[in-house]
Design a protein around this motif. Structure first.
Motif, PDB file in Angstrom:
ATOM      1  N   SER A 171      -0.749   9.224  -6.200  1.00  0.00           N
ATOM      2  CA  SER A 171      -1.655   8.154  -6.614  1.00  0.00           C
ATOM      3  C   SER A 171      -1.914   7.179  -5.475  1.00  0.00           C
ATOM      4  O   SER A 171      -3.062   6.771  -5.235  1.00  0.00           O
ATOM      5  CB  SER A 171      -1.047   7.412  -7.810  1.00  0.00           C
ATOM      6  OG  SER A 171      -1.834   6.289  -8.169  1.00  0.00           O
ATOM      7  N   ALA A 172      -0.860   6.805  -4.748  1.00  0.00           N
ATOM      8  CA  ALA A 172      -1.011   5.853  -3.650  1.00  0.00           C
ATOM      9  C   ALA A 172      -1.811   6.446  -2.498  1.00  0.00           C
ATOM     10  O   ALA A 172      -2.588   5.736  -1.846  1.00  0.00           O
ATOM     11  CB  ALA A 172       0.369   5.407  -3.170  1.00  0.00           C
ATOM     12  N   ARG A 219      -4.193   8.612  -2.728  1.00  0.00           N
ATOM     13  CA  ARG A 219      -5.594   8.601  -3.144  1.00  0.00           C
ATOM     14  C   ARG A 219      -6.180   7.184  -3.026  1.00  0.00           C
ATOM     15  O   ARG A 219      -7.338   7.000  -2.647  1.00  0.00           O
ATOM     16  CB  ARG A 219      -5.704   9.106  -4.577  1.00  0.00           C
ATOM     17  CG  ARG A 219      -7.123   9.265  -5.080  1.00  0.00           C
ATOM     18  CD  ARG A 219      -7.198  10.124  -6.333  1.00  0.00           C
ATOM     19  NE  ARG A 219      -6.247   9.705  -7.349  1.00  0.00           N
ATOM     20  CZ  ARG A 219      -5.207  10.420  -7.778  1.00  0.00           C
ATOM     21  NH1 ARG A 219      -4.950  11.556  -7.286  1.00  0.00           N
ATOM     22  NH2 ARG A 219      -4.408   9.997  -8.696  1.00  0.00           N
ATOM     23  N   LYS A 220      -5.344   6.186  -3.330  1.00  0.00           N
ATOM     24  CA  LYS A 220      -5.819   4.802  -3.362  1.00  0.00           C
ATOM     25  C   LYS A 220      -5.822   4.147  -1.984  1.00  0.00           C
ATOM     26  O   LYS A 220      -6.759   3.413  -1.631  1.00  0.00           O
ATOM     27  CB  LYS A 220      -4.934   3.993  -4.308  1.00  0.00           C
ATOM     28  CG  LYS A 220      -5.405   2.575  -4.543  1.00  0.00           C
ATOM     29  CD  LYS A 220      -4.541   1.900  -5.596  1.00  0.00           C
ATOM     30  CE  LYS A 220      -5.025   0.476  -5.882  1.00  0.00           C
ATOM     31  NZ  LYS A 220      -4.188  -0.188  -6.918  1.00  0.00           N
ATOM     32  N   TYR A 221      -4.781   4.405  -1.190  1.00  0.00           N
ATOM     33  CA  TYR A 221      -4.619   3.693   0.075  1.00  0.00           C
ATOM     34  C   TYR A 221      -4.708   4.584   1.326  1.00  0.00           C
ATOM     35  O   TYR A 221      -4.708   4.077   2.443  1.00  0.00           O
ATOM     36  CB  TYR A 221      -3.249   2.999   0.119  1.00  0.00           C
ATOM     37  CG  TYR A 221      -2.984   2.062  -1.026  1.00  0.00           C
ATOM     38  CD1 TYR A 221      -3.678   0.864  -1.154  1.00  0.00           C
ATOM     39  CD2 TYR A 221      -2.013   2.370  -1.989  1.00  0.00           C
ATOM     40  CE1 TYR A 221      -3.419  -0.004  -2.207  1.00  0.00           C
ATOM     41  CE2 TYR A 221      -1.744   1.507  -3.034  1.00  0.00           C
ATOM     42  CZ  TYR A 221      -2.447   0.321  -3.141  1.00  0.00           C
ATOM     43  OH  TYR A 221      -2.190  -0.536  -4.177  1.00  0.00           O
ATOM     44  N   GLY A 255       0.791  -1.219   0.000  1.00  0.00           N
ATOM     45  CA  GLY A 255       0.000   0.000   0.000  1.00  0.00           C
ATOM     46  C   GLY A 255       0.824   1.270   0.000  1.00  0.00           C
ATOM     47  O   GLY A 255       1.793   1.417  -0.741  1.00  0.00           O
TER      48      GLY A 255
END
Length: 243
Positions: free
Chosen positions: A175-176, A178-180, A148
């Protein structure tokens, strides 16, 4: 096994391309390098020394573009990179009134715990100071032992320290996050926001988002150890702002 017939006390000295004698001498002498030899006719040859190592320079090949920063490189192996970075930064401030942190020439930022940094000269040569105990292998994409947001942060560390690529690091962490980010530990979220803030400053972009990230970061409760890590990351901005 081949018998050793040489005394094993060799010294190697790189000969790097020099696009401008004046610019090269001005840059290196401003940092405290000693000129031990200078020749411009019938051909260019310069020799400089600082601390315990030497750099030599010769005529640049036809068509060399300093902006590409691919003219030459030299590794300077040291026991600890931090003192060398500090000494060069002090010299830059004395000579120029600021740290040359962007453009060319420049010195890359040094983050606490890092094992290298790079000095880029006016001809686009890279003088890379590397700790002798630096790991031999790198995991681009981040350590496989992490997941993550933590893995993205490790990937950003590699991109910034070993490729000097703040843009790629910024994109990976943004990006990470936003994702994790929603499920990540508070310490990882805080480190991610600090990386976004510091790389934004380095890139000179994303100014509208920085206040939002800063406010979010200030609202995350952290232990003293984690707060110190975040502050160390944000401290790198001071060089870019010539503080």
């Amino acid at each position: 096994m081949t018998e050793q017939t040489t005394p094993a006390n060799e010294t190697t000295v790189p000969v790097l391309p020099c696009v401008s004698v004046e610019d090269t001498l001005e840059f290196y002498t401003s940092l405290g390098f000693e000129v031990t030899y200078r020749q411009t006719r019938p051909y260019v040859y310069l020799a400089l020394r600082w601390s315990g190592f030497d750099l030599h320079f010769g005529k640049a090949p036809e068509g060399l573009d300093p902006a590409r920063e691919d003219g030459g490189a030299c590794l300077v192996m040291v026991d600890s990179a931090a003192p060398y970075h500090a000494a060069l930064v002090r010299a830059m401030r004395r000579a120029h009134g600021k740290v040359l942190a962007t453009g060319r020439p420049r010195i890359t930022r040094y983050r606490p715990g890092a094992s290298r940094f790079t000095l880029v000269d006016p001809s686009g040569n890279s003088i890379v100071f590397v700790q002798r105990d630096e790991p031999m292998e790198l995991e681009y994409g981040g350590s496989k032992q992490l997941a993550g947001l933590a893995r993205a942060l490790d990937n950003a560390r590699v991109l910034r320290e070993f490729k000097d690529d703040d843009r790629a690091a910024f994109r990976a962490v943004k990006s990470a996050l936003r994702k994790y980010g929603e499920d990540a530990p508070a310490a990882d979220r805080a480190r991610a926001l600090a990386v976004l803030i510091s790389t934004s400053s380095a890139l000179g972009e994303h100014g509208d988002e920085v206040p939002v990230w800063t406010a979010e970061l200030e609202g995350i409760p952290l232990s003293e150890e984690d707060r110190a890590r975040v502050e160390a990351e944000l401290h790198t901005i001071s060089d870019l702002n010539n503080g």
